[in-house]
Structure formats: structure tokens, C-alpha cells
Design an enzyme around this catalytic site. Structure first.
Site, PDB file in Angstrom:
ATOM      1  N   GLU A  29     -15.291   8.577   3.242  1.00  8.87           N
ATOM      2  CA  GLU A  29     -15.436   7.908   1.951  1.00  8.87           C
ATOM      3  C   GLU A  29     -15.636   8.985   0.898  1.00  8.87           C
ATOM      4  OE1 GLU A  29     -18.755   5.188   1.746  1.00  8.87           O
ATOM      5  OE2 GLU A  29     -18.400   4.733  -0.368  1.00  8.87           O
TER       6      GLU A  29
ATOM      7  N   ASP B  21     -26.048   3.741  -8.304  1.00 11.73           N
ATOM      8  CA  ASP B  21     -26.413   4.860  -7.450  1.00 11.73           C
ATOM      9  C   ASP B  21     -27.775   5.425  -7.802  1.00 11.73           C
ATOM     10  OD1 ASP B  21     -24.240   5.434  -5.525  1.00 11.73           O
ATOM     11  OD2 ASP B  21     -23.034   5.485  -7.353  1.00 11.73           O
TER      12      ASP B  21
END
Lengths: 292, 408
Positions: free
Chosen positions: A55, A66
Site C-alpha cells: 500500500e 491520519d
């Protein structure tokens, strides 16, 4: 969904791992973090180190979902300079020697919107990308991009969260492709620890509603935790813990210390070992059986 | 209501879109919460007791209606159109932000939430949020860019007095954009007990609609007050725009009055042709940030640029999605004023009207000063004086090279 992607590098990998009765290790790194050279070294080493799926983060200036680890890594990558074309270029180069390991891109919608959803989908497919996760595109807003992705045989991987309730889950599953990414914690990446019993209960419940592989990510930091998740999940995603090794291994000018790439890849080997041996020997888990 | 196609006032659609703009671009973890807010808001709107309670707080706590004031000396000074101020700086807490906070805190209470989070730029929304949290006994956390904390010290102190936990955000440009990122991250991590009280008419649906609805009291009052003062509707409405909550509140009740000209004034910072401004429409492109599609300041690659304005409340690289749509429809004219122009208007208003305006509406006043001289004496302009300038005295003193506290 009509015309969903049914055969791809990603589906083949999950089928292979199902035959081996083990979960996939998905490793997250941010493209060009901390610089293009180290990133390329990592990309080259990840398949051998045991990453079953790679990824890659496409950095965004405002990574709202995040935590501090991925925020820092995005900032470093942006300072080093990174565009969508840079990310796709790195994948295309990798495809010259690595044809089996799926690559999925993780990012936020705005850079793709600016690039053009159609143009992006075509360029990503040409580069050898297999799927994308766009954090801020829930099913309600995803079709603008997703129909171009499908036309290029790319998976759009959707997140299911602890807050995704019974009434909403079918909507998410209906759009899902490739695998379903279960967010193991209520929070941003890399800040909380996942609760194994809660997660396994949710994954078991989701199994009854989809045939797609079920991945688990957010809040998994160690080989031991990865192994626990790998007993019942079809994929285990590790991101912040890998990125943190990079954070700790660079100087103030983002220059990697000697041996940093090897340290990252050694950690990936540990994780892979945990994931690969998770279902061996120990007590048979009732929900084992990778797949539906 | 049936003739929806002839109105500018029936947006957004069921998915929260104003044409191309708006929507719900959030992580899945937040999606169920946003749907819950939408359901709760629809329920509240259908409940007469909710409207009644809000109305009571508007009157007895916020001090509404705010006056419509004829700015006689500025009118004389510019020598053209007749200038009125909508005095929303006289509200409790000193700006229009209380209108929205009262509505949303009552909503949060209905939803059983016990913890309130907010983002703030100038600190006006932070102060208004801290105020209603104190009033209703709810925990309050306000995210504020470190740079804004530095230039809006009086408001930080006020928030602390009101019992709020003000958290400095050091990242990026350390202004409103980063504060909003951090508030969204907090919300994702505290979904069970927390309500995110967004201060501007932006963010994921239903926030742009909720904030607009609560701020529309401004325009509704202006309609009545102007009718009483002049016996007709105003000709031109002017408001400053960061995210655009005071502007949409003033404009929305007039959107279908095609004879009323609507002007939104963005912050041009050091100039639209420089990279240091905050004019998303004049100097940006459509994009997706903070849960909605709208005009954004951004690089070609889609990275969001830092905004700049002397006014912390306008220092944001986006704008509410309904404004983006109204711009595309051509219903509202979006113009801009620079830091220097706002500073000049700030001083002019203080000297001629005895009103120290916030730097945000000083942008609007600067534009009023440009158009008023060209207009006839029977042309009625209403400018929303959406905040008072006490919070800005240090910034202005600094810009003018004066030291506050050094009595000469």
C-alpha cells in the site's frame, strides 16, 4: 455493483493465500518518504521481505484521517517533492521486475480530482496499480471516480468502521471491491491499539454479509498483534509502525541513517513471520478459513 | 415551494450538493455521525419547542435583534449611497458567531452529547462556542492555530475564562485550516460523546445548511428593519467572506429578490496577484477539502496552499459550498479587499462612526467605500458589521507601527 472487478492481481493473491490458509500482510509506506532513493529501496525489498500487498500513500497536505506518524511522513514526502505521476512512475518501474505483488494506492481525493478521475484511473492502470483507497470518498461520493476505476479494472477499496452500523454496512459492502478494509479503532491512524475481541466479532459479523476478503488495519503495531489479527482476518495492514522507523532513522534534513532500509525491511520480515505462522500449530480458531 | 426551479433558496439536494459543490467527503468513521447530525437537525426543525427555545435564547441571551444603523458620517464621507450597518457586532460575545452556536448547542443537547469541539481562526467562533458550553455546562475543546493564538491573545484569554480548553495546533501554516484538520481528527477519535460545532458555512453536509439556517436571522431582520426604516428592500448587501457564514446569513433571505445586489468580499491579503491572499473564489479552483467540494487555494497537483490575511477570521483557503455555487450561478458578486485596504477602513470607521470594527468586516467596508461614491443618494447599502474590533487592536497597532500600552 454492476461490472465490478472480478479478476485481478489482487483477487489472485487472495485466492493463493486462501489455499495456503493464511492472511495477507499489507504494508504501508508513503511514496518518496523521506526521499525518492530510500523509497525505491524499500519498494524493491518489500516483496522479498514478506509484504503480500503493498500500500503506497499518495501524500496530501491535509491528511485529516491520519495520526501524527503518517502526517509526518506525508510532510517529508511533500518536502522531498512527489506528484501522482512520481508515484505511478515508481509503480511502473517496479512492474518491470515484480508482476505478482498487488499495489494499492492510499490517498485523499483532491489531488486525484485535480488530475482528473478518468485520466488518473487510466494512468494508474497503465502503471500496474491494482486498487485505490480514497479516505475521504465514502460510497455516497465515490461514483464520480469509481466508474472510471472499474472501466480500468481497478478496485476501489472501501473502509468499514466501528461506527458503521447495521443499516449502513450493506451500503458500504455493496460498493466494496477487492477487499473490505475494517478500521479497527475509533480514531485516526497510529494512535490507539486495536481491541482484538471487538475486531474479531465485527469481522465475523461481516463475513455473513460479504464474500470479499476482510482486511483489518489502524492500531496494529507489532508482529504479535499482527499474528492475532491474522488468525481471523484475510489481510492485516501495518502503516504507522513502519513509518515510525523511518521517522526515527533520519536526521534533521531528512537524510536516512546508514542501514535504515534494512531496519525497515527487517521489521517487515518480523511482521510477515507473525502473519504467516498465525494459524499454524495453535488452537484452531472457529472463524478461520480465509474467505467466506 | 413547488416552483423550486425558479429559486436560489432550495439547495442543497438530499445528498448535500449545491450543484457541483458541497457533499460529504469524510472518512467512513465520521459518515454515520454526520448522518446522525442530519437526522437530529431534521427532527429539531420539525419540533416547535426547539424553535421556541432558540428564539428565547436569541432574545434574552444573545441580544437579538441587532440594530440596523444608519452610518450617517460614512455616508457623508463617501458622498453617494446611503450606508447602513447591520450591527451584529453588538451581539453577546461580539460577533455573529453566537447565532450559530446557540442553534447548534441546543442540537447537541438534544443529541445527548456531553463534549463539544470547535475550530477557530480569529477566536470569535471559539469564544462563542466556549460561551454556550459554559451556559449549558458542557465540556469544550477549541482547536486554534498557534499563529492565530499569537495574534488573537484577548480571545484566547476569554476562552480560558469561559472554561474552554484551547489547544494550539502547530502544524502547517498553524491557522484555521490546520485547526479544522485537528478538530476532525479529534471527532474521529471521540465519536461517542462528542459533537463537532463547526463555525462556518462549510464542511460536510449538513453543516453548511445548518450554519446558514442559523445565520439567516441576520438577513431576515434586515428585511424587516429596512422596511421599517425606508419602506422598501435595500439595493445592495455587502459582507466579508472567509468561510462565509455571516455573508450567507445576510444574503440567503434575499437570494430570490433579483433587484437586490449581493456582494461578498474576500481577503486579498497582500494582493490577489501574489501568493499571499485568502481569496478562494477570485484566486482558487474547485477542489475537495474538509468534507466538501468548493473553491480552494491549491497547487496544480492538488495540494492545498496556505492562505494569508491580516484578519485571522478570513485566513482560510476555502469558502462555503453554497457561495461557490452562487458564484457559478452569477447570483452573488465575489470581490476582494487587501490587508492595507481593510486597515484603512478599520481606522476610518473608528474615527467617523465611533465603532471599532473587526478586521473581517473592515474588508467589507473597504469595498463599500469603493462603490458608494459612484451610487446615487437614494441607493441603500447594508453592510454586515459582523464583529467588533477589540480583539484586533494588537494586530492593527503592530501593522501601524504603534506599541499598545506605551502611553505617549
Amino acid at each position: 455493483m454492476s461490472a465490478s472487478v472480478t479478476e485481478s492481481r489482487l483477487t489472485r493473491r487472495f485466492e493463493k493465500l486462501k489455499e495456503k490458509n493464511r492472511a495477507a500482510l499489507v504494508t504501508f509506506i508513503t511514496a518518496n518518504d523521506p526521499d525518492p532513493k530510500l523509497f525505491r529501496q524499500l519498494l524493491e525489498g518489500l516483496p522479498t521481505a514478506g509484504a503480500d500487498i503493498i500500500e503506497l500513500g499518495m501524500p496530501f497536505s491535509d491528511p485529516m484521517a491520519d495520526g501524527p506518524s503518517v502526517q509526518l511522513s506525508s510532510q517529508r514526502a511533500l518536502l522531498a517533492g512527489v506528484s501522482i505521476d512520481d508515484v505511478l512512475g515508481a509503480v511502473a518501474d517496479m512492474r518491470e521486475w515484480e508482476m505478482d505483488t498487488p499495489v494499492i494506492l492510499m490517498g485523499y481525493y483532491n489531488p486525484i480530482y485535480r488530475y482528473g478521475p478518468a485520466e488518473f484511473s487510466e494512468a494508474a492502470a497503465n502503471a500496474g496499480v491494482d486498487g485505490v483507497i480514497i479516505v475521504d470518498l465514502p460510497p455516497e461520493e465515490a461514483e464520480e471516480l469509481n466508474h472510471h476505476l472499474r472501466a480500468n479494472n481497478l478496485h476501489m477499496i472501501f473502509l468499514a468502521a466501528p461506527t458503521t452500523d447495521e443499516t449502513r454496512l450493506p451500503r458500504v459492502l455493496d460498493h466494496a471491491s477487492g477487499f473490505v478494509y475494517y478500521v479497527a479503532v475509533k480514531g485516526v491512524t497510529g494512535t490507539k491499539s486495536a481491541d482484538i475481541s471487538e475486531v474479531s466479532a465485527r469481522v465475523a459479523a461481516m463475513r455473513k454479509q460479504t464474500d470479499l476478503p476482510l482486511g483489518v488495519g489502524f492500531g496494529i503495531r507489532t508482529a504479535a498483534q499482527a499474528a492475532e489479527m491474522a488468525q481471523f482476518a484475510d489481510a492485516v495492514v501495518i502503516g504507522s509502525a513502519i513509518v515510525d522507523i523511518i521517522t526515527d532513522g533520519i536526521d534533521g534534513d531528512r537524510r536516512p541513517q546508514p542501514g535504515l532500509a534494512a531496519r525497515v525491511l527487517d521489521f517487515v520480515k518480523d511482521l510477515a513471520n507473525g502473519v504467516q505462522t498465525a494459524r499454524l500449530g495453535g488452537a484452531e480458531n472457529a472463524s478461520t478459513g480465509a474467505g467466506a | 415551494m413547488a416552483e423550486a426551479s425558479n429559486t436560489y433558496r432550495d439547495g442543497p439536494d438530499d445528498m448535500g450538493h449545491f450543484g457541483l459543490f458541497g457533499g460529504r467527503y469524510v472518512a467512513e468513521t465520521l459518515m454515520p455521525l454526520i448522518l446522525e447530525v442530519e437526522r437530529a437537525y431534521d427532527d429539531a426543525c420539525a419540533d416547535p419547542s426547539y424553535a421556541k427555545e432558540l428564539d428565547s435564547f436569541r432574545t434574552t441571551y444573545a441580544g437579538r435583534p441587532s440594530p440596523l444603523y444608519f452610518a450617517e458620517r460614512l455616508t457623508e464621507h463617501f458622498g453617494g449611497a446611503k450606508i447602513y450597518f447591520k450591527r451584529d457586532e453588538l451581539n453577546h460575545t461580539g460577533s455573529h458567531k453566537i447565532n450559530n452556536c446557540l442553534g447548534q448547542i441546543l442540537l447537541a443537547k438534544r443529541m445527548g452529547k456531553t463534549r463539544i469541539i470547535a475550530e477557530t481562526g480569529a477566536g470569535q467562533h471559539g469564544v462563542a462556542t466556549a460561551t454556550v458550553c459554559a451556559r449549558f455546562g458542557l465540556e469544550c475543546v477549541v482547536y486554534m492555530g498557534a499563529k492565530d493564538i499569537e495574534r488573537q491573545k484577548p480571545n484566547v484569554f476569554r476562552m480560558n475564562l469561559l472554561g474552554a480548553d484551547v489547544r494550539a495546533v502547530e502544524k502547517g501554516s498553524a491557522t484555521l485550516k490546520e485547526a479544522m484538520n485537528e478538530a476532525l481528527r479529534d471527532w474521529v477519535a471521540n465519536v461517542d460523546d462528542t459533537y463537532y460545532l463547526i463555525g462556518t458555512a462549510a464542511g460536510p453536509h449538513p453543516y453548511p445548511t445548518i450554519v446558514r439556517d442559523f445565520q439567516s436571522i441576520i438577513g431576515e431582520e434586515v428585511r424587516e428593519q429596512m422596511e421599517a426604516a425606508e419602506g422598501r428592500l435595500p439595493d445592495t448587501l455587502v459582507a466579508c467572506i472567509g468561510g462565509g457564514s455571516n455573508a450567507i446569513g445576510l444574503f440567503h433571505p434575499f437570494l430570490d429578490d433579483s433587484d437586490v445586489r449581493l456582494i461578498g468580499v474576500e481577503a486579498a491579503g497582500k494582493g490577489i496577484d501574489t501568493t499571499e491572499h485568502a481569496a478562494s473564489i477570485s484566486g482558487g479552483n474547485p477542489g475537495v477539502l474538509h468534507g466538501n467540494r468548493t473553491y480552494l487555494l491549491q497547487e496544480d497537483g492538488g495540494q492545498i496552499r496556505d492562505a494569508h490575511s491580516i484578519s485571522a477570521g478570513l485566513d482560510y483557503p476555502g469558502i462555503g459550498p453554497e457561495h461557490a455555487w452562487l458564484h457559478m450561478q452569477g447570483r452573488v458578486d465575489y470581490v476582494s479587499a487587501t490587508d492595507q485596504e481593510a486597515l484603512a477602513a478599520f481606522q476610518l470607521c473608528s474615527k467617523l462612526e465611533g465603532i471599532i470594527p473587526a478586521l473581517e468586516p473592515s474588508h467589507a467596508l473597504s469595498y463599500v467605500g469603493k462603490i458608494a461614491p459612484e451610487l446615487s443618494a437614494d441607493h441603500l447599502i447594508v453592510m454586515n458589521l459582523c464583529g467588533r474590533g477589540d480583539k484586533d487592536v494588537f494586530t492593527v497597532a503592530d501593522a501601524l507601527g504603534t506599541e499598545v500600552g506605551a502611553e505617549s
